[in-house]
Design a protein around this motif. Structure first.
Motif, PDB file in Angstrom:
ATOM      1  N   LEU A  50     -63.352  27.028 -42.231  1.00 20.27           N
ATOM      2  CA  LEU A  50     -63.824  28.270 -42.848  1.00 20.27           C
ATOM      3  C   LEU A  50     -63.761  29.366 -41.798  1.00 20.27           C
ATOM      4  O   LEU A  50     -64.314  29.214 -40.701  1.00 20.27           O
ATOM      5  CB  LEU A  50     -65.261  28.098 -43.343  1.00 20.27           C
ATOM      6  N   ILE A  51     -63.076  30.464 -42.114  1.00 19.62           N
ATOM      7  CA  ILE A  51     -62.996  31.608 -41.206  1.00 19.62           C
ATOM      8  C   ILE A  51     -63.608  32.817 -41.892  1.00 19.62           C
ATOM      9  O   ILE A  51     -63.119  33.275 -42.933  1.00 19.62           O
ATOM     10  CB  ILE A  51     -61.552  31.921 -40.784  1.00 19.62           C
ATOM     11  N   ILE A  52     -64.685  33.329 -41.336  1.00 20.96           N
ATOM     12  CA  ILE A  52     -65.370  34.501 -41.876  1.00 20.96           C
ATOM     13  C   ILE A  52     -65.011  35.705 -41.004  1.00 20.96           C
ATOM     14  O   ILE A  52     -65.195  35.671 -39.787  1.00 20.96           O
ATOM     15  CB  ILE A  52     -66.887  34.281 -41.912  1.00 20.96           C
ATOM     16  N   GLY A  53     -64.498  36.751 -41.648  1.00 24.01           N
ATOM     17  CA  GLY A  53     -63.925  37.861 -40.894  1.00 24.01           C
ATOM     18  C   GLY A  53     -62.461  37.596 -40.628  1.00 24.01           C
ATOM     19  O   GLY A  53     -61.914  37.977 -39.591  1.00 24.01           O
TER      20      GLY A  53
ATOM     21  N   SER B  39     -77.426  37.800 -49.878  1.00 23.54           N
ATOM     22  CA  SER B  39     -77.613  36.973 -51.059  1.00 23.54           C
ATOM     23  C   SER B  39     -76.331  36.241 -51.461  1.00 23.54           C
ATOM     24  O   SER B  39     -76.373  35.271 -52.228  1.00 23.54           O
ATOM     25  CB  SER B  39     -78.102  37.824 -52.241  1.00 23.54           C
ATOM     26  N   ALA B  40     -75.184  36.684 -50.963  1.00 26.87           N
ATOM     27  CA  ALA B  40     -73.900  36.084 -51.331  1.00 26.87           C
ATOM     28  C   ALA B  40     -73.449  34.991 -50.371  1.00 26.87           C
ATOM     29  O   ALA B  40     -72.467  34.302 -50.632  1.00 26.87           O
ATOM     30  CB  ALA B  40     -72.830  37.166 -51.412  1.00 26.87           C
ATOM     31  N   HIS B  41     -74.163  34.823 -49.265  1.00 26.99           N
ATOM     32  CA  HIS B  41     -73.723  33.873 -48.239  1.00 26.99           C
ATOM     33  C   HIS B  41     -73.625  32.440 -48.761  1.00 26.99           C
ATOM     34  O   HIS B  41     -72.620  31.746 -48.538  1.00 26.99           O
ATOM     35  CB  HIS B  41     -74.661  33.914 -47.041  1.00 26.99           C
ATOM     36  N   ALA B  42     -74.654  31.984 -49.433  1.00 28.43           N
ATOM     37  CA  ALA B  42     -74.686  30.588 -49.880  1.00 28.43           C
ATOM     38  C   ALA B  42     -73.547  30.300 -50.856  1.00 28.43           C
ATOM     39  O   ALA B  42     -72.926  29.226 -50.807  1.00 28.43           O
ATOM     40  CB  ALA B  42     -76.026  30.272 -50.531  1.00 28.43           C
ATOM     41  N   THR B  43     -73.242  31.265 -51.725  1.00 24.44           N
ATOM     42  CA  THR B  43     -72.159  31.092 -52.697  1.00 24.44           C
ATOM     43  C   THR B  43     -70.819  30.912 -51.989  1.00 24.44           C
ATOM     44  O   THR B  43     -70.011  30.049 -52.372  1.00 24.44           O
ATOM     45  CB  THR B  43     -72.088  32.298 -53.645  1.00 24.44           C
TER      46      THR B  43
ATOM     47  N   ALA C  45     -76.302  39.079 -39.922  1.00 23.39           N
ATOM     48  CA  ALA C  45     -75.407  38.391 -40.856  1.00 23.39           C
ATOM     49  C   ALA C  45     -74.882  37.100 -40.239  1.00 23.39           C
ATOM     50  O   ALA C  45     -74.806  36.057 -40.909  1.00 23.39           O
ATOM     51  CB  ALA C  45     -74.248  39.294 -41.250  1.00 23.39           C
ATOM     52  N   THR C  46     -74.544  37.157 -38.973  1.00 19.08           N
ATOM     53  CA  THR C  46     -74.063  35.958 -38.278  1.00 19.08           C
ATOM     54  C   THR C  46     -75.157  34.901 -38.213  1.00 19.08           C
ATOM     55  O   THR C  46     -74.915  33.712 -38.479  1.00 19.08           O
ATOM     56  CB  THR C  46     -73.588  36.322 -36.864  1.00 19.08           C
ATOM     57  N   MET C  47     -76.352  35.313 -37.873  1.00 15.34           N
ATOM     58  CA  MET C  47     -77.468  34.368 -37.793  1.00 15.34           C
ATOM     59  C   MET C  47     -77.771  33.750 -39.154  1.00 15.34           C
ATOM     60  O   MET C  47     -78.066  32.550 -39.253  1.00 15.34           O
ATOM     61  CB  MET C  47     -78.705  35.083 -37.247  1.00 15.34           C
ATOM     62  N   ALA C  48     -77.725  34.560 -40.206  1.00 17.31           N
ATOM     63  CA  ALA C  48     -78.003  34.055 -41.542  1.00 17.31           C
ATOM     64  C   ALA C  48     -76.965  33.021 -41.969  1.00 17.31           C
ATOM     65  O   ALA C  48     -77.294  31.958 -42.519  1.00 17.31           O
ATOM     66  CB  ALA C  48     -78.048  35.212 -42.537  1.00 17.31           C
ATOM     67  N   LEU C  49     -75.694  33.324 -41.726  1.00 17.64           N
ATOM     68  CA  LEU C  49     -74.634  32.376 -42.055  1.00 17.64           C
ATOM     69  C   LEU C  49     -74.793  31.081 -41.275  1.00 17.64           C
ATOM     70  O   LEU C  49     -74.641  29.983 -41.823  1.00 17.64           O
ATOM     71  CB  LEU C  49     -73.270  33.010 -41.766  1.00 17.64           C
ATOM     72  N   LEU C  50     -75.104  31.197 -40.002  1.00 17.70           N
ATOM     73  CA  LEU C  50     -75.279  30.007 -39.167  1.00 17.70           C
ATOM     74  C   LEU C  50     -76.465  29.169 -39.618  1.00 17.70           C
ATOM     75  O   LEU C  50     -76.438  27.928 -39.523  1.00 17.70           O
ATOM     76  CB  LEU C  50     -75.451  30.419 -37.704  1.00 17.70           C
ATOM     77  N   THR C  51     -77.494  29.817 -40.110  1.00 18.14           N
ATOM     78  CA  THR C  51     -78.665  29.081 -40.588  1.00 18.14           C
ATOM     79  C   THR C  51     -78.283  28.192 -41.769  1.00 18.14           C
ATOM     80  O   THR C  51     -78.695  27.022 -41.842  1.00 18.14           O
ATOM     81  CB  THR C  51     -79.781  30.064 -40.983  1.00 18.14           C
TER      82      THR C  51
END
Length: 246
Positions: free
Chosen positions: A5-8, A64-68, A113-119
């Motif tokens: 998975l590559i974000i960005g 709110s869209a991260h988990a999806t 945003a990075t921290m939230a995704l990593l969580t």
């Protein structure tokens, strides 16, 4: 074959890194804001040998869209074993000094945003007891400088977060890689006119990222010479540092 998975994914460094993965026959799920650009990159990666590729759009500031997105990546690739987080903006220091809204926006994108995704990702990888979480931070996070201390502060937060996460996940066989590029010649830095010998091309940084992932490194400075440079910068006494124009 890695499932990545590559974000960005539309950033110059991320695209160059994805090309290496594709040539090795890895599977890729690409995430960014620009759908048209994502499709162009996907087509190129398919030609280069990606065994599978898919895309999704995301504004990383929409927490709110991260988990999806993470769930979609898992479904499309049949699981994940590697993540590269490469999104970011180059903060307008002057604007951030005048506007709290601008300051918050930069921290939302470059840090929170990075921290939230990593969580989200950390829990899944910890349960799986395998994988790599690789994140592009910056040498700017090693010490605040008057010219970009908002950007540097956000990257410092990410670096510290990754350090703690790495310690937590080590016992679960999950590697957490902190990537610290120096000056990179990308569209994000196009406005900077005078690029000297310290500037690197995205392809050089990308090759270093892939090597670091393969070797399960913890922290990597790219190119390598930024490690001694930043060591010197960090050792400059505050009384001297305050007088410098950096």
């Amino acid at each position: 074959m890695r499932k990545i998975l590559i974000i960005g994914a539309t950033s110059a460094i991320a695209e160059a890194t994805a090309r290496i993965f594709a040539a090795r026959g890895d599977a890729l799920f690409l995430v960014a804001r620009n759908a048209e650009r994502l499709q162009a990159i996907k087509a190129d990666l398919d030609l280069r040998g990606a065994v599978r590729s898919a895309t999704a759009t995301l504004d990383v500031a929409d927490f709110s869209a991260h988990a999806t997105i993470v769930d979609q990546a898992e479904r499309e690739l049949g699981g994940l074993d590697t993540v590269l987080i490469a999104h970011g903006t180059l903060s307008d220091q002057g604007e951030c000094e005048k506007s709290i809204d601008a300051l918050r926006r930069e921290f939302d994108v470059n840090a929170l945003a990075t921290m939230a995704l990593l969580t989200l990702l950390a829990s899944a990888f910890e349960a799986r007891r395998n994988g790599t979480l690789a994140v592009i931070s910056s040498v700017a996070g090693d010490r605040g400088r008057q010219s970009n201390y908002v950007y540097g502060s956000a990257k410092a937060a990410v670096t510290a977060f990754l350090s703690g996460l790495r310690q937590r996940l080590a016992k679960a066989n999950v590697n957490v890689l902190t990537i610290k590029p120096g000056f990179v010649d990308t569209p994000m830095t196009a406005a900077i006119a005078n690029k000297g010998t310290l500037w690197a091309k995205p392809e050089r940084v990308a090759a270093g990222i892939v090597r670091a992932i393969d070797k399960r490194r913890s922290v990597v400075y790219l190119p390598w010479f930024w490690a001694p440079i930043m060591l010197v910068v960090k050792l400059v006494p505050e009384a001297v540092f305050k007088k410098l124009k950096l």
